[in-house]
Design an enzyme around this catalytic site. Structure first.
Site, PDB file in Angstrom:
ATOM      1  N   GLU A  70     -14.499 -10.231   0.280  1.00 27.34           N
ATOM      2  CA  GLU A  70     -14.261 -10.873   1.573  1.00 27.34           C
ATOM      3  C   GLU A  70     -13.021 -10.253   2.204  1.00 27.34           C
ATOM      4  O   GLU A  70     -11.913 -10.427   1.708  1.00 27.34           O
ATOM      5  CB  GLU A  70     -14.062 -12.378   1.358  1.00 27.34           C
ATOM      6  N   THR A 130     -11.516 -15.758   6.973  1.00 25.57           N
ATOM      7  CA  THR A 130     -10.650 -16.308   8.025  1.00 25.57           C
ATOM      8  C   THR A 130     -11.340 -16.199   9.382  1.00 25.57           C
ATOM      9  O   THR A 130     -10.742 -15.806  10.383  1.00 25.57           O
ATOM     10  CB  THR A 130      -9.275 -15.615   8.050  1.00 25.57           C
ATOM     11  N   LYS A 152     -16.611 -23.868   0.438  1.00 24.28           N
ATOM     12  CA  LYS A 152     -15.375 -23.290  -0.072  1.00 24.28           C
ATOM     13  C   LYS A 152     -14.352 -24.425  -0.208  1.00 24.28           C
ATOM     14  O   LYS A 152     -13.893 -24.973   0.792  1.00 24.28           O
ATOM     15  CB  LYS A 152     -14.862 -22.220   0.896  1.00 24.28           C
TER      16      LYS A 152
END
Length: 219
Positions: free
Chosen positions: A43, A73, A133
């Site tokens: 990621e 993000t 998450k």
């Protein structure tokens, strides 16, 4: 590769390398060191300068079975679209956003929103988020997974933050589908020691495999 296959790949690898860096060049070197160590779900966060170019470069350099590249993000649908169009195969956010979820669903790309409370987790599950998450994991600890899975046994959870080599086995044993690991994996980049990132990546993989094998023996 289908959305289902990508989700299975995240589960099978068991760890997502969260790449933050001061430059796009550093981010790509960190990513490649992780891949060499067997952590081939990466990621690249949008805090990295030129993150979309890093994602595009890695996407073009590896087949999807060699690397599952994602974007992190991601706070809005515009950023999600940029990431996907540059090759991102999954989208991660520190928060849950329905517009981002809708955009990801339209592209059939897995969405991993950040949630912490059981209400946030349940809301994201009902909306159709693929993996939750748990963030920040450092504020909860491994026992929190068990607490959540009591009333929500079908919750698919990946903690990020607070995962290290000393406790990764506990996160897995308590029911995490995978773990997200950032600085605890990538910190050697600060000294330019990318080989050490590869060593740490291999150790995370070993400990996750060991924890899963122990769970199978007890089942």
């Amino acid at each position: 590769m289908s959305k289902y296959t990508r989700l299975k790949q995240i589960e099978e690898v068991g760890i997502v390398a969260v790449v933050r860096a001061e430059s796009s060049e550093q981010a790509e070197r960190i990513s490649r060191a992780c891949i060499t160590g067997g952590v081939n779900v990466v990621e690249v966060t949008f805090t990295v300068p030129g993150a979309q170019h890093v994602i595009q470069s890695l996407h073009q350099s590896f087949h999807e079975d060699e690397l599952l590249i994602g974007a992190g993000t991601v706070l809005d649908k515009e950023t999600a679209r940029v990431a996907i169009l540059n090759g991102a195969k999954f989208i991660v956010s520190p928060v849950f956003d329905e517009a981002v979820l809708s955009l990801c669903n339209s592209y059939q790309v897995p969405y991993l929103p950040g949630c912490m409370t059981i209400t946030e987790i349940f809301t994201a599950m009902k909306a159709g988020a693929d993996i939750i998450k748990l963030f920040p994991g450092s504020a909860c600890g491994p026992d929190y997974i068990k607490a959540i899975k009591g009333p929500l046994p079908k919750a698919v959870i990946m903690p990020t933050g607070g995962v290290n080599l000393e406790n990764v086995h506990q996160w897995i044993k308590n029911g995490s589908v995978a773990v997200g690991v950032g600085s605890q994996l990538t910190y050697p980049a600060n000294e330019g020691n990318y080989d050490k990132i590869t060593v740490i990546a291999k150790e995370f993989k070993r400990k996750i495999k060991q924890a899963r094998e122990e769970m199978e023996r007890l089942s």
